[in-house]
Design an enzyme around this catalytic site. Sequence first.
Site: not given
Length: 147
Positions: A72-73, A105, A110, A117
Amino acid sequence: MEFVVTDARENMLAQILEIEQKSFSVPWTERMLRIQLEPGSYVFLAAVDGARVLGYVGLMYVLDEGYISNVAVHPDCRRQGVGSALLTALERRAREMALRFLTLEVRESNTGAAALYAGHGYRPVGRRKNYYDNPVEDAILMTKELN
């Protein structure tokens, strides 16, 4: 944007929890995040600019297998290389630990995270039906071989 990636520490948890809450519809609790600070089966990294936490990544490992728990950012810092730097640092640590692969996952919708990724070499290898809540959605399982 200048920042460093370091091991997450207890004094970062409040900011990490804030990012968690801004990033996920069903965020982890402080207790769940705190567990990743415990030595043994976790790696928990944070991208920081001075005292400000910009993002974080967590890894749980068993033997030679790595499972990325959260990436998370902070919304103000997205698309500035923070997520990429976190993944790079995590992959470096995983190689030092002789892990064979990393897996995670990602919500099917998203596409931004999935592209990040994929850019790091993760490939879709499966689907977890109705894995996410709020809204209910499938997860795409992505894996990167490290050998």
